[in-house]
Enzyme design. Structure first.
Site, mmCIF file in Angstrom:
data_model
loop_
_atom_site.group_PDB
_atom_site.id
_atom_site.type_symbol
_atom_site.label_atom_id
_atom_site.label_comp_id
_atom_site.label_asym_id
_atom_site.label_seq_id
_atom_site.Cartn_x
_atom_site.Cartn_y
_atom_site.Cartn_z
ATOM 1 C CG ASP A 198 2.992 -3.435 -0.758
ATOM 2 O OD1 ASP A 198 3.579 -2.847 0.174
ATOM 3 O OD2 ASP A 198 1.882 -3.985 -0.626
ATOM 4 C CD GLU B 187 -2.048 -7.100 7.140
ATOM 5 O OE1 GLU B 187 -1.161 -6.580 6.429
ATOM 6 O OE2 GLU B 187 -2.938 -7.851 6.687
ATOM 7 C CE LYS C 173 2.453 -1.815 2.699
ATOM 8 N NZ LYS C 173 2.611 -3.282 2.735
ATOM 9 C CG ASP D 36 2.076 -7.387 -1.758
ATOM 10 O OD1 ASP D 36 1.217 -7.008 -0.937
ATOM 11 O OD2 ASP D 36 3.077 -8.063 -1.428
ATOM 12 C CD GLU E 63 4.491 -8.119 3.442
ATOM 13 O OE1 GLU E 63 4.797 -9.297 3.738
ATOM 14 O OE2 GLU E 63 3.471 -7.834 2.804
HETATM 15 O O1 KIV Z 1 -0.960 -5.072 0.091
HETATM 16 C C1 KIV Z 1 -1.684 -4.385 0.820
HETATM 17 O O2 KIV Z 1 -2.799 -3.981 0.440
HETATM 18 C C2 KIV Z 1 -1.204 -4.040 2.146
HETATM 19 C C3 KIV Z 1 -2.185 -3.448 3.102
HETATM 20 C C4 KIV Z 1 -3.099 -4.484 3.601
HETATM 21 C C5 KIV Z 1 -1.524 -2.706 4.199
HETATM 22 O O3 KIV Z 1 -0.075 -4.262 2.452
#
Ligand code: KIV
Length: 267
Positions: free
Chosen positions: A85, A185, A116, A46, A118
């Protein structure tokens, strides 16, 4: 020809001590170049909110934005595993059905192989529900940009004992819930190394030192295309912004001076 990678290809790499590689992509040509370089995973991050859409942060990115870019990336990724994401507010809301629906759309409409999200312990039920729907889940701990308003900035996380212990607990909870890997991260090297030792699933670091099982960078940072700000953890392998800018200036000059097109470039 290399085989299409799956979430099952990653744990054996960790067990062998082979480093895992991941890069972001948001479109077909970049995905194709990354795929041809045999990078293990392509993340449709994202981060596209900042890098591609020009927003200040990731918060305005929608599931539809993610699907649009994931579709393009999937067309270019023959072998690399594509992870998309889940954007802000498409999960972590009151009902699990919403999370499963968002993840399902990224897979069904976008073509991603995994999603993914968070967060840690508080997301266990969501991770389990998504996995139950047949969708592999990657976690993301440490600096979680979707919580930027709570974190108050893009600084290093997990610096004190309490925060470090919480991060280890969160990582274990995600592993127990069935996550296949976790992005770490912007956390101290020592903490990331410890988490990587304590988990059997791979950790993929960004600003988390070399003790992780793999590394990820935003491709536009690595190539020097996105230059609004450069975090300390980025290594710039190219300065494409400058190259693109001088190519465009040269084209402008050629057109204005009547040097383009030439006879060879005309019918
Ligand atoms: O959105 C993204 O690019 C990420 C990476 C920085 C891991 O989550």
């Amino acid at each position: 020809m290399a085989e299409k990678k799956t979430v099952k290809s990653l744990k054996p790499k960790k067990e062998r001590g082979d480093k895992i590689t991941m890069l972001t992509a948001y479109d077909y040509p970049m995905a194709k170049v990354i795929d041809q370089a045999d990078i293990d995973l392509i993340l449709v991050g994202d981060s596209l909110g900042m890098v591609i859409l020009g927003y200040e942060d990731t918060l305005k990115v929608t599931v539809d934005d993610m699907i649009h870019h994931t579709k393009a990336v999937v067309r270019g990724a023959e072998n690399s595993l594509v992870v998309a994401d889940l954007p802000f507010m498409s999960y972590k809301v009151s009902n699990l059905a919403k999370t499963v629906e968002s993840a399902g759309r990224l897979v069904k409409e976008g073509g991603a192989q995994a999603v993914k999200l968070e967060g840690g312990k508080e997301l266990v039920a969501e991770v389990e529900a998504v996995i139950k729907a047949g969708i592999p889940v990657m976690g993301h701990l440490g600096l979680t940009p979707q919580s930027i308003n709570q974190l108050g900035g893009y600084g290093v996380q997990g610096k004190n004992k309490k925060a470090a212990e919480k991060l280890i607990e969160d990582a274990k909870a995600l592993e127990a819930a069935g996550a296949f890997a976790i992005v770490l991260e912007c956390i101290p090297t020592e903490l990331a190394t410890e988490v990587s030792k304590q988990l059997s699933i791979p950790t993929i670091g960004i600003g988390a030192g070399k003790g992780c099982d793999g590394q990820v960078l935003v491709t536009h940072d690595l190539l020097g295309i996105f230059s609004e700000f450069t975090p300390k953890f980025v290594r710039k392998y190219a300065k494409l912004n400058q190259k693109i800018s001088s190519a465009i200036k040269e084209y402008k000059e050629d057109v204005e001076e009547g040097n383009f097109p030439s006879q060879k470039e005309s019918f």
